[in-house]
Design a protein around this motif. Structure first.
Motif, PDB file in Angstrom:
ATOM      1  N   PRO A 164       4.412 -10.020 -11.561  1.00 16.78           N
ATOM      2  CA  PRO A 164       4.640  -8.791 -12.337  1.00 16.78           C
ATOM      3  C   PRO A 164       3.660  -7.681 -11.995  1.00 16.78           C
ATOM      4  N   GLN A 165       2.468  -8.069 -11.478  1.00 18.97           N
ATOM      5  CA  GLN A 165       1.487  -7.041 -11.134  1.00 18.97           C
ATOM      6  C   GLN A 165       2.003  -6.116 -10.037  1.00 18.97           C
ATOM      7  N   GLY A 166       2.966  -6.573  -9.254  1.00 14.78           N
ATOM      8  CA  GLY A 166       3.552  -5.745  -8.204  1.00 14.78           C
ATOM      9  C   GLY A 166       2.787  -5.865  -6.903  1.00 14.78           C
ATOM     10  N   GLY A 167       3.535  -5.830  -5.812  1.00 12.39           N
ATOM     11  CA  GLY A 167       2.910  -5.846  -4.501  1.00 12.39           C
ATOM     12  C   GLY A 167       2.519  -7.214  -4.007  1.00 12.39           C
ATOM     13  N   LEU A 168       2.855  -8.296  -4.727  1.00 13.37           N
ATOM     14  CA  LEU A 168       2.474  -9.635  -4.300  1.00 13.37           C
ATOM     15  C   LEU A 168       3.635 -10.601  -4.513  1.00 13.37           C
ATOM     16  N   LEU A 169       3.772 -11.519  -3.575  1.00 13.56           N
ATOM     17  CA  LEU A 169       4.802 -12.548  -3.620  1.00 13.56           C
ATOM     18  C   LEU A 169       4.126 -13.905  -3.484  1.00 13.56           C
ATOM     19  N   VAL A 170       4.391 -14.820  -4.421  1.00 11.76           N
ATOM     20  CA  VAL A 170       3.850 -16.171  -4.348  1.00 11.76           C
ATOM     21  C   VAL A 170       4.998 -17.122  -4.043  1.00 11.76           C
ATOM     22  N   PRO A 206       1.507 -10.144   0.638  1.00  9.16           N
ATOM     23  CA  PRO A 206       1.696  -8.763   0.164  1.00  9.16           C
ATOM     24  C   PRO A 206       3.152  -8.360   0.344  1.00  9.16           C
ATOM     25  N   CYS A 207       3.692  -7.611  -0.591  1.00  9.61           N
ATOM     26  CA  CYS A 207       5.108  -7.209  -0.485  1.00  9.61           C
ATOM     27  C   CYS A 207       5.277  -5.803  -1.028  1.00  9.61           C
ATOM     28  N   SER A 208       4.833  -4.836  -0.291  1.00  5.92           N
ATOM     29  CA  SER A 208       4.967  -3.450  -0.705  1.00  5.92           C
ATOM     30  C   SER A 208       6.431  -3.046  -0.682  1.00  5.92           C
ATOM     31  N   SER A 209       6.869  -2.372  -1.758  1.00  5.45           N
ATOM     32  CA  SER A 209       8.262  -1.878  -1.815  1.00  5.45           C
ATOM     33  C   SER A 209       8.253  -0.381  -2.081  1.00  5.45           C
ATOM     34  N   SER A 210       7.384   0.329  -1.361  1.00  6.82           N
ATOM     35  CA  SER A 210       7.302   1.775  -1.537  1.00  6.82           C
ATOM     36  C   SER A 210       8.576   2.443  -1.040  1.00  6.82           C
ATOM     37  N   PRO A 211       8.886   3.650  -1.543  1.00 10.79           N
ATOM     38  CA  PRO A 211      10.125   4.321  -1.119  1.00 10.79           C
ATOM     39  C   PRO A 211      10.207   4.521   0.379  1.00 10.79           C
TER      40      PRO A 211
END
Length: 662
Positions: free
Chosen positions: A63-69, A81-86
């Motif tokens: 939920p913190q965003g930007g991370l995948l476990v 890390p999983c950035s989903s920026s536009p």
């Protein structure tokens, strides 16, 4: 392939993870459009660590965003890390389409080959945190996020609670549900705060409640299915699984519960030890006392006890022990502060096993218990760990497999500037006739055996460590008592200093040192010493009180003299006074406390709590209180300041139950 829940996605979208050759894992976003084929967008590429079976088994976006476990087949937990920026999303959309135009009806809704032909434009990212083989070689079965924590399950029979420290996964503790449930598949969090463990026990599918500690549902399905689904509601439950190519469905309507729990139990068997952690003040509620209990049922329990409601509310249950929990010790707990209580807890018992935890208790008015307790597993130690790592150990004879720790005591005053590193030391009384001292480095999560002695040559029942601060400097002293009624006094200052120096040089590894010989040995009783307490007097002397199997109480007054200079260096103990009271109780004296230099409290299996006055003529009984706990195992006392400056003494007793008196 595996679906992963991702916060923030619209209902028509879902995240799909696909493992391919050479450990490459792709993150795809799938969009469902009514009347049209799904739209797929490539979002990221990840590289799994090398292993024989190199694919992921489960995943979740934090939920913190930007991370995948995610968990893999090797039993490891990985953080990516999983950035989903536009900007990245638009770039990935172009790669997935081979252009920027959306997929139309004439495209047939198929994912074009360019999605994977141009995947090299996205970087292949490595994990930022790896917990290799955390769940063993059978693999991780699920990961979930709840309440700011990460939970993982596996086929090793445990589920773990973790949290994020920066961008690193850190294990807080592990939980073991009912015995025999080795194949844990999933966790479910209920609205009423219960945690349900779903898995396969032998040839049954079971739903186990962590709150009640029992199986709620059991479905005879053959066990070990890889394709299954479970659904439940207050009115019914359903379990579907694939067996031999057939889809099987089990459905059951809810039945009225005829069982009513009048008083929930704290443990499944007798309570062997108890310690008070402190008190937590909750705004708008009465102050709660926090206790830790250890039991023969192999668990330790952190609980809150209210004087007003007279109800005990379990806050956390510790299930790392493989045998009974016989002894507890707290490392100088800090008093109530801005954030509540914090202390190191040591628990020990059968199979020569010691576990260490960091307990954090704070007020939480929103919860049912009004207190929140966070448990962090720090370290553990077993004497036979080296034996279990040997090959062909089934051909060897295991040395003394039944060694038990009978008592623990934290050595006070060892986290000072005189030591090169902040080691804490713990003394243990052992059933194999030894007195052992362990060192704990909390930052490195290491618990090491540093010194031992077999002086007693018989089962050691009790140990008490105390600190002498005088003109000759600080001395760490230890008192031990055995089954022959002897009480020995040790100076363990030099072994502790030598151990701290050796640990500092060897980075936490060393061979145990010799503890030496006692300074003084006093034959206090005719048989085993079941209770022991040391209290410093205002004059700088020490009162040592003990209780025995024969029902007697013994009190001696000690004076410590520390030599100055090299010629007179050393510690000298002198016994100034000895007082004995034979037949003080009609059964074993299993609890004793020195409240003041002239006031003692003793408790026995005869269910009498007696207050004694220590005077020139010996011990005189002041009062007797009968308590309701059979087979008393231990006693703990504390004092509370009342209005006007008066002190009120409280005590808690454990055995076949738990009782608090004042």
């Amino acid at each position: 392939l595996g679906w992963a829940p991702r916060p923030g996605l619209p209902p028509s979208a879902a995240a799909l993870l696909a493992s391919g050759p050479d450990g490459e894992m792709l993150w795809l976003e799938v969009f469902h459009r009514p009347g049209q084929a799904p739209c797929v967008r490539l979002m990221g590429r990840y590289l799994l660590p090398p292993c024989r079976q190199r694919w992921h088994t489960c995943a979740a976006f934090l939920p913190q965003g930007g991370l995948l476990v995610c968990g893999d087949r090797r039993g490891s937990l990985l953080l990516f890390p999983c950035s989903s920026s536009p900007g990245r999303a638009a770039e990935s959309t172009g790669i997935a389409r081979g252009g920027t135009n959306p997929v139309g009806e004439d495209s047939g809704g198929e994912l074009e080959p360019s999605c994977f032909l141009h995947k090299g434009a996205l970087p292949l990212e490595a994990p930022v945190s790896v917990l290799f083989g955390l769940h063993g070689k059978m693999g991780v079965t699920s990961v979930a996020c709840h309440g700011g924590y990460v939970y993982s399950t596996g086929r090793d029979g445990v589920y773990r609670q973790l949290h994020l420290q920066g961008q690193q996964l850190e294990v807080l503790r592990k939980h073991k549900p009912c015995k025999g449930l080795q194949w844990i598949e999933q966790l479910r969090f209920t609205p009423d705060g219960d945690l349900l463990v779903l898995g396969f026990h032998a040839d049954n599918f079971v739903v186990w409640s962590s709150r009640t500690g029992e199986n709620l549902h059991c479905v005879p399905c053959g066990g070990g299915h890889r394709s299954w689904s479970y659904w439940s509601s207050p009115s019914a439950e359903a379990f579907a699984f694939v067996k031999c190519g057939d889809v099987m469905l089990y459905h059951r309507e809810a039945e009225p519960c005829e069982q009513q729990v009048l008083l929930a139990s704290l443990h499944g068997r007798e309570i062997a030890c108890v310690r008070r952690l402190g008190a937590v003040a909750v705004p708008g509620h009465p102050t709660l006392n926090i206790f830790v209990t250890g039991s023969e049922d192999t668990t330790a329990c952190v609980l809150a006890l209210s004087e007003h409601s007279r109800a005990a509310m379990p806050l956390a249950r510790l299930s790392d022990h493989i045998s009974s929990v016989r002894a507890l010790a707290l490392a100088t707990p800090a008093g109530p502060g801005d954030e509540g209580l914090s202390a190191l807890l040591f628990s020990a018992g059968g199979r020569a096993q010691i576990e260490c935890y960091r307990l954090l208790c704070a007020a939480d008015p929103a919860s049912k218990s009004t207190v929140a307790c966070q448990v962090i597993h720090v370290a553990s130690h077993r004497l036979d760990e080296h034996w279990e790592r040997k090959k062909n150990r089934h051909k060897l004879v295991k040395m003394d497999p039944e060694t038990r720790y009978m008592s623990l005591s934290v050595v006070p005053g060892t986290s000072t500037e005189q030591l090169p590193t902040p080691w804490k030391f713990l003394a243990a009384a052992c059933s194999d006739g030894s007195v052992r001292v362990f060192g704990l480095l909390e930052a490195a999560r290491k618990l090491v055996l540093v010194a031992e002695s077999f002086h007693h040559q018989r089962c050691v029942l009790k140990v008490e460590a105390f600190l002498h601060a005088g003109a000759g400097g600080e001395r760490h002293l230890l008192c031990s008592a055995a089954t022959d009624g002897s009480v020995a006094f040790w100076d363990i200052t030099s072994p502790i200093m030598d151990a701290a120096d050796a640990l500092h040089r060897a980075e936490g590894e060393m061979q145990p040192l010799a503890l030496g010989t006692p300074l003084v040995t006093v034959m206090a009783h005719s048989c085993g010493v079941n209770s022991l307490h040391v209290q410093e007097t205002p004059e700088g002397r020490y009162l040592v009180a003990s209780g025995s199997d024969d029902g007697s109480i013994h009190v001696c007054l000690l004076e410590v003299a520390v030599g100055r200079g090299e010629a007179a260096a050393g510690t000298c103990l002198r016994v100034l006074e000895r007082v004995a009271r034979p037949c003080a109780h009609a059964a074993h004296v299993t609890g004793i406390r020195v409240l003041r230099p002239d006031l003692l409290l003793s408790a026995s299996v005869d269910q009498r709590l007696m207050l004694w006055h220590r005077g020139l003529g010996g011990l005189d009984a002041l009062s007797t209180t009968f308590f309701h706990v059979p087979d008393l195992a231990e006693l703990d006392c504390w004092e509370v300041g009342e209005a006007g400056g008066a002190l009120q003494y409280y005590c808690v007793l454990c055995g076949q139950g738990l009782e608090m008196l004042r």
